[in-house]
Design a protein around this motif. Structure first.
Motif, PDB file in Angstrom:
ATOM      1  N   ILE A  88       0.890  -1.161   0.000  1.00 13.29           N
ATOM      2  CA  ILE A  88       0.000   0.000   0.000  1.00 13.29           C
ATOM      3  C   ILE A  88       0.925   1.205   0.000  1.00 13.29           C
ATOM      4  N   SER A  89       0.779   2.054  -1.011  1.00 11.39           N
ATOM      5  CA  SER A  89       1.741   3.116  -1.217  1.00 11.39           C
ATOM      6  C   SER A  89       1.071   4.458  -1.447  1.00 11.39           C
ATOM      7  N   HIS A  90       1.827   5.509  -1.151  1.00 16.58           N
ATOM      8  CA  HIS A  90       1.441   6.847  -1.592  1.00 16.58           C
ATOM      9  C   HIS A  90       1.552   6.845  -3.118  1.00 16.58           C
ATOM     10  N   ALA A  91       1.158   7.917  -3.753  1.00 21.24           N
ATOM     11  CA  ALA A  91       1.079   7.921  -5.214  1.00 21.24           C
ATOM     12  C   ALA A  91       2.349   8.417  -5.898  1.00 21.24           C
ATOM     13  N   GLY A  92       3.488   8.317  -5.248  1.00 19.35           N
ATOM     14  CA  GLY A  92       4.747   8.707  -5.877  1.00 19.35           C
ATOM     15  C   GLY A  92       5.115   7.733  -6.988  1.00 19.35           C
ATOM     16  N   SER A  93       5.529   8.259  -8.131  1.00 21.33           N
ATOM     17  CA  SER A  93       5.793   7.403  -9.291  1.00 21.33           C
ATOM     18  C   SER A  93       6.907   6.398  -9.023  1.00 21.33           C
ATOM     19  N   GLY A  94       7.932   6.783  -8.263  1.00 24.70           N
ATOM     20  CA  GLY A  94       9.016   5.849  -7.961  1.00 24.70           C
ATOM     21  C   GLY A  94       8.515   4.626  -7.205  1.00 24.70           C
ATOM     22  N   SER A  95       7.728   4.869  -6.165  1.00 27.07           N
ATOM     23  CA  SER A  95       7.180   3.754  -5.374  1.00 27.07           C
ATOM     24  C   SER A  95       6.242   2.892  -6.210  1.00 27.07           C
ATOM     25  N   ILE A  96       5.423   3.538  -7.033  1.00 30.49           N
ATOM     26  CA  ILE A  96       4.471   2.791  -7.867  1.00 30.49           C
ATOM     27  C   ILE A  96       5.207   1.872  -8.830  1.00 30.49           C
ATOM     28  N   LEU A 120       5.374  -2.235  -9.048  1.00 30.69           N
ATOM     29  CA  LEU A 120       4.834  -2.926 -10.222  1.00 30.69           C
ATOM     30  C   LEU A 120       5.906  -3.760 -10.927  1.00 30.69           C
ATOM     31  N   LYS A 121       7.127  -3.246 -10.986  1.00 30.35           N
ATOM     32  CA  LYS A 121       8.238  -3.970 -11.617  1.00 30.35           C
ATOM     33  C   LYS A 121       8.487  -5.303 -10.902  1.00 30.35           C
ATOM     34  N   LEU A 122       8.261  -5.318  -9.581  1.00 27.28           N
ATOM     35  CA  LEU A 122       8.444  -6.545  -8.795  1.00 27.28           C
ATOM     36  C   LEU A 122       7.245  -7.497  -8.920  1.00 27.28           C
ATOM     37  N   GLY A 123       6.181  -7.031  -9.560  1.00 27.19           N
ATOM     38  CA  GLY A 123       5.001  -7.875  -9.725  1.00 27.19           C
ATOM     39  C   GLY A 123       4.176  -8.015  -8.455  1.00 27.19           C
ATOM     40  N   LYS A 124       4.293  -7.054  -7.555  1.00 23.65           N
ATOM     41  CA  LYS A 124       3.564  -7.119  -6.286  1.00 23.65           C
ATOM     42  C   LYS A 124       2.190  -6.464  -6.423  1.00 23.65           C
ATOM     43  N   PRO A 125       1.159  -7.045  -5.798  1.00 20.89           N
ATOM     44  CA  PRO A 125      -0.144  -6.379  -5.777  1.00 20.89           C
ATOM     45  C   PRO A 125      -0.014  -5.045  -5.048  1.00 20.89           C
ATOM     46  N   LEU A 126      -0.692  -4.024  -5.571  1.00 20.73           N
ATOM     47  CA  LEU A 126      -0.487  -2.681  -5.077  1.00 20.73           C
ATOM     48  C   LEU A 126      -1.802  -1.924  -4.955  1.00 20.73           C
ATOM     49  N   ILE A 127      -1.954  -1.270  -3.807  1.00 24.05           N
ATOM     50  CA  ILE A 127      -3.029  -0.299  -3.614  1.00 24.05           C
ATOM     51  C   ILE A 127      -2.348   1.048  -3.443  1.00 24.05           C
ATOM     52  N   VAL A 128      -2.669   1.991  -4.327  1.00 31.09           N
ATOM     53  CA  VAL A 128      -2.119   3.334  -4.227  1.00 31.09           C
ATOM     54  C   VAL A 128      -3.159   4.222  -3.558  1.00 31.09           C
ATOM     55  N   VAL A 129      -2.720   4.924  -2.518  1.00 30.89           N
ATOM     56  CA  VAL A 129      -3.607   5.822  -1.783  1.00 30.89           C
ATOM     57  C   VAL A 129      -3.193   7.255  -2.099  1.00 30.89           C
ATOM     58  N   VAL A 130      -4.128   8.001  -2.647  1.00 34.34           N
ATOM     59  CA  VAL A 130      -3.871   9.366  -3.089  1.00 34.34           C
ATOM     60  C   VAL A 130      -3.909  10.313  -1.898  1.00 34.34           C
ATOM     61  N   ASN A 131      -2.892  11.146  -1.808  1.00 39.88           N
ATOM     62  CA  ASN A 131      -2.815  12.157  -0.748  1.00 39.88           C
ATOM     63  C   ASN A 131      -3.507  13.418  -1.240  1.00 39.88           C
ATOM     64  N   GLU A 132      -4.713  13.629  -0.797  1.00 34.98           N
ATOM     65  CA  GLU A 132      -5.511  14.762  -1.260  1.00 34.98           C
ATOM     66  C   GLU A 132      -5.016  16.096  -0.718  1.00 34.98           C
ATOM     67  N   ASP A 133      -4.111  16.068   0.246  1.00 33.17           N
ATOM     68  CA  ASP A 133      -3.590  17.301   0.828  1.00 33.17           C
ATOM     69  C   ASP A 133      -2.497  17.945  -0.022  1.00 33.17           C
ATOM     70  N   LEU A 134      -1.988  17.211  -1.014  1.00 37.31           N
ATOM     71  CA  LEU A 134      -0.942  17.779  -1.864  1.00 37.31           C
ATOM     72  C   LEU A 134      -1.538  18.752  -2.861  1.00 37.31           C
ATOM     73  N   MET A 135      -0.848  19.853  -3.057  1.00 42.87           N
ATOM     74  CA  MET A 135      -1.293  20.812  -4.076  1.00 42.87           C
ATOM     75  C   MET A 135      -0.868  20.281  -5.439  1.00 42.87           C
ATOM     76  N   ASP A 136      -1.619  20.622  -6.487  1.00 38.75           N
ATOM     77  CA  ASP A 136      -1.316  20.187  -7.845  1.00 38.75           C
ATOM     78  C   ASP A 136      -1.068  18.681  -7.864  1.00 38.75           C
TER      79      ASP A 136
END
Length: 178
Positions: free
Chosen positions: A90-98, A102-118
Motif C-alpha cells: 500500500i503506497s502513496h502515489a509517488g511514481s518511484g514507489s508505484i 509494479l516492476k516486482l510484480g507485487k499487488p499494489l493499492i495506491v492511496v492518493v494524498n488529497e492534501d498535496l497541491m497540484d
C-alpha cells in the motif's frame, strides 16, 4: 527446515510506504482495528508501516489479538527489501514507489494524498488503476478497497520498449543506426 523457516514461509506481509512525505491520513487509515482485522481475515500476518515524516505513531502489536502483527519505522536508505518481502503493498502515489512495486510484480493499492497541491500523482494512479495494474483509494475509502479487492483481477505491468521511439528520433536527427 527449522521452525523459524516454516514460520517465515507462512508470513504474509502488508507493507505500507509513504515515502519521504508526511501522509498521516494513510498511516491512520491502516492503523484502525477494522483494517487490521480485514488484513487478518484475508490471510495477512504482518503489517509494516514506513511512516516518513509523519507525526502520527501507529500502534505496535504482536499479532496475538486476532489481528495482524504491526511494526513501523520512519525512514530507510532503501525499501527494496521491504517491497520484495511484501505480499501486498500500500503506497502513496509517488511514481518511484508505484513503478518499483509494479516492476516486482507485487499487488499494489495506491492511496492518493488529497492534501498535496497540484496533485498530478492522482492522475498516474487513476490511469494505472483504469488499466487494472493496481487498485486506487483515498484514506477514507481504503477499508472498502481492501475488503473488495480481487488480486486475481490485477493485470501485470510490463514497461514499454522505448527503443523504437529512440531509433526514430535518432534517424530524424541524422544519427547513424546502431
Amino acid at each position: 527446515m527449522g521452525e523459524t523457516d516454516d514460520s517465515m514461509k507462512s508470513k504474509r506481509i502488508v507493507f505500507v510506504t509513504v515515502g519521504t512525505t508526511c501522509f498521516d491520513a494513510l498511516v491512520r487509515a491502516v492503523d484502525t482495528p477494522q483494517v487490521k482485522r480485514e488484513f487478518f481475515r484475508k490471510g495477512y500476518t504482518h503489517l509494516l508501516i514506513q511512516m516518513g515524516r509523519g507525526t502520527y505513531i501507529p500502534t505496535k502489536s504482536s499479532g496475538e489479538d486476532g489481528c495482524v502483527a504491526v511494526d513501523y519505522f520512519p525512514f530507510s536508505p532503501s525499501i527494496a527489501d521491504n517491497l520484495k518481502s511484501a505480499s501486498l503493498v500500500i503506497s502513496h502515489a509517488g511514481s518511484g514507489s508505484i513503478f518499483e512495486t509494479l516492476k516486482l510484480g507485487k499487488p499494489l493499492i495506491v492511496v492518493v494524498n488529497e492534501d498535496l497541491m497540484d496533485n498530478h500523482q492522482s492522475e498516474l494512479a487513476e490511469e494505472l488503476a483504469e488499466r487494472k495494474h493496481l487498485s486506487c483509494a483515498h484514506p477514507q475509502t481504503l477499508l472498502h478497497t481492501i475488503t473488495g479487492m480481487s488480486l486475481e483481477a490485477l493485470v501485470p505491468y510490463h514497461p514499454g520498449d522505448a527503443r523504437p521511439v529512440a531509433k526514430l528520433i535518432n534517424q530524424f536527427l541524422g544519427f547513424p543506426d546502431d
